[in-house]
Design an enzyme around this catalytic site. Sequence first.
Site, mmCIF file in Angstrom:
data_model
loop_
_atom_site.group_PDB
_atom_site.id
_atom_site.type_symbol
_atom_site.label_atom_id
_atom_site.label_comp_id
_atom_site.label_asym_id
_atom_site.label_seq_id
_atom_site.Cartn_x
_atom_site.Cartn_y
_atom_site.Cartn_z
ATOM 1 N N CYS A 116 6.099 -1.308 11.271
ATOM 2 C CA CYS A 116 6.192 0.193 11.058
ATOM 3 C C CYS A 116 5.335 0.814 12.298
ATOM 4 O O CYS A 116 5.578 1.965 12.518
ATOM 5 C CB CYS A 116 5.799 0.633 9.755
ATOM 6 N N HIS A 256 4.917 8.383 10.302
ATOM 7 C CA HIS A 256 6.043 7.087 10.001
ATOM 8 C C HIS A 256 6.450 7.669 8.503
ATOM 9 O O HIS A 256 6.024 8.044 7.649
ATOM 10 C CB HIS A 256 5.184 5.786 9.767
ATOM 11 N N ASN A 286 13.678 4.620 5.509
ATOM 12 C CA ASN A 286 12.482 3.827 6.585
ATOM 13 C C ASN A 286 13.108 2.993 7.473
ATOM 14 O O ASN A 286 13.772 2.071 6.926
ATOM 15 C CB ASN A 286 11.586 3.232 5.575
HETATM 16 O O1 UT7 Z 1 7.018 1.241 6.053
HETATM 17 C C1 UT7 Z 1 6.008 0.371 5.778
HETATM 18 C C2 UT7 Z 1 5.166 0.596 4.561
HETATM 19 N N1 UT7 Z 1 5.781 0.735 3.294
HETATM 20 C C3 UT7 Z 1 5.287 1.768 2.538
HETATM 21 O O2 UT7 Z 1 4.601 2.557 3.077
HETATM 22 C C4 UT7 Z 1 6.069 1.852 1.261
HETATM 23 C C5 UT7 Z 1 4.826 2.069 0.317
HETATM 24 N N2 UT7 Z 1 5.328 2.127 -1.146
HETATM 25 C C6 UT7 Z 1 6.189 2.910 -1.672
HETATM 26 O O3 UT7 Z 1 6.859 3.731 -0.975
HETATM 27 C C7 UT7 Z 1 6.616 2.978 -3.093
HETATM 28 O O4 UT7 Z 1 5.626 2.074 -3.750
HETATM 29 C C8 UT7 Z 1 7.804 2.641 -3.752
HETATM 30 C C9 UT7 Z 1 8.725 3.348 -3.396
HETATM 31 C C10 UT7 Z 1 8.248 0.948 -2.922
HETATM 32 C C11 UT7 Z 1 7.989 2.087 -4.954
HETATM 33 O O5 UT7 Z 1 7.462 3.473 -5.573
HETATM 34 P P1 UT7 Z 1 6.221 3.416 -6.989
HETATM 35 O O6 UT7 Z 1 6.158 4.830 -7.459
HETATM 36 O O7 UT7 Z 1 5.151 2.711 -6.413
HETATM 37 O O8 UT7 Z 1 7.139 2.423 -8.079
HETATM 38 P P2 UT7 Z 1 6.449 1.171 -8.528
HETATM 39 O O9 UT7 Z 1 6.726 0.054 -7.810
HETATM 40 O O10 UT7 Z 1 5.173 1.320 -9.281
HETATM 41 O O11 UT7 Z 1 7.641 1.177 -9.935
HETATM 42 C C12 UT7 Z 1 7.398 2.048 -11.001
HETATM 43 C C13 UT7 Z 1 8.549 1.762 -11.796
HETATM 44 C C14 UT7 Z 1 8.513 0.353 -12.481
HETATM 45 O O12 UT7 Z 1 8.934 0.221 -13.574
HETATM 46 P P3 UT7 Z 1 7.867 0.192 -14.917
HETATM 47 O O13 UT7 Z 1 7.185 -1.069 -14.760
HETATM 48 O O14 UT7 Z 1 6.993 1.251 -14.841
HETATM 49 O O15 UT7 Z 1 8.680 0.096 -16.183
HETATM 50 C C15 UT7 Z 1 9.699 -0.253 -11.581
HETATM 51 O O16 UT7 Z 1 10.152 -1.241 -12.008
HETATM 52 O O17 UT7 Z 1 9.881 2.095 -11.290
HETATM 53 C C16 UT7 Z 1 10.531 0.956 -11.365
HETATM 54 N N3 UT7 Z 1 11.400 0.855 -10.274
HETATM 55 C C17 UT7 Z 1 12.813 1.560 -10.216
HETATM 56 N N4 UT7 Z 1 13.322 2.275 -11.019
HETATM 57 C C18 UT7 Z 1 14.464 2.757 -10.483
HETATM 58 C C19 UT7 Z 1 11.073 0.247 -8.966
HETATM 59 N N5 UT7 Z 1 12.087 0.283 -8.162
HETATM 60 C C20 UT7 Z 1 13.032 1.113 -8.668
HETATM 61 C C21 UT7 Z 1 14.274 1.822 -8.392
HETATM 62 N N6 UT7 Z 1 14.924 2.464 -9.314
HETATM 63 N N7 UT7 Z 1 15.005 1.591 -7.226
#
Ligand code: UT7
Length: 329
Positions: A116, A256, A286
């Site tokens: 990125c 980004h 992204n």
């Molecule tokens: O571009 C290169 C660099 N990349 C980035 O900068 C990305 C950085 N990370 C992010 O943008 C975020 O961490 C994500 C968008 C990838 C994920 O968001 P988050 O708020 O960090 O969610 P999480 O991974 O902590 O998951 C929270 C909950 C989980 O459920 P539990 O364990 O709390 O029950 C996940 O299983 O959300 C669940 N979850 C989803 N639910 C519905 C994860 N993905 C999804 C989804 N739909 N697509």
Amino acid sequence: MRTNNAAITAVHGYVPDYVLTNKELESMVETNDEWIESRTGIKERRIVKDKDKATSDMCVEVVKGILQKSGTSAEEIDLIIVATVTPDMVFPDTANTVADKCGLTNAWGFDLGAACSGFLYGLTTGAQFIHSGMYKKVIVIGADQMSSIIDYTDRATCIIFGDGAGGVLLEPNSEGYGFQDAILDSDGSGRDILHMKAGGSLKPTSAETVANKEHFVYQEGRSVFKKAVKGMIGSTSELLARNNMSVDDVDWMVPHQANIRIINSVADGLNCPMDKVMLNIHKFGNTTAGTIPLCLWEYEKKLKKGQNIILTAFGGGLTWGSIYLKWAL
Ligand code: UT7
């Protein structure tokens, strides 16, 4: 003042026609529009559907636009740099293919990784060839066909990424406009939290790596999120201080586009009002190396000569950094 500052003299972008909506993703994985939009800010993203098309084809559209807008002929280009993690092939470089397809008969070129942060690394590299006086016309592109390395059964990654490409023409400027300064950084010890596990020399492609789905993006989202916020605030603050600037002196911030919550946190941390922040994440997702040049392309009409622009990114590597530009068009 440098007499041959590297200035952006044309910018162009390309995204494929097919719109992959949150609604359609609901039919593919266990997710919903509300979660995606509130957790990422993404409403839709563009995807290359044609099986015969690759990253180079998006780059070709960008080069065509740049040449046409700047009245430059293909033979005048000295160098083309393509920042991408989704090259057409492991080798040869996509830049070589793009040069061939666009008739850049007097150019050489190469690909650059940095995920990125690829466009920032590429822009800084390209600018050095202008500053040194070695070249007069350098094209720098950030392009990724992320759909080629995304597992559309993994809801943690498939909702985030999209396909797209953007690029710029760099030419010498004697009035002080263009590339002013950059702070770029990397930390390879973080390589395990955002990467593709197989397909390289460490783990060559095998029936087992394919069965284990190791040719897709792997990301530990929460860790990347925290490091991204810290990295972009850190490099931007340092860059502003080094140039005796405050955020009030900045006309546009181009972060980004990985997650609207990351962008909001970076803007908050820098005390930067959101009306100075360029955004395209809601419609393109992204696009990895594509996000920043695609923003510049879409906001081009709002930009004025002499405006101070900060680009900042964070990505796999880990890589990050910030660039300070004075808009020259
Ligand atoms: O571009 C290169 C660099 N990349 C980035 O900068 C990305 C950085 N990370 C992010 O943008 C975020 O961490 C994500 C968008 C990838 C994920 O968001 P988050 O708020 O960090 O969610 P999480 O991974 O902590 O998951 C929270 C909950 C989980 O459920 P539990 O364990 O709390 O029950 C996940 O299983 O959300 C669940 N979850 C989803 N639910 C519905 C994860 N993905 C999804 C989804 N739909 N697509």
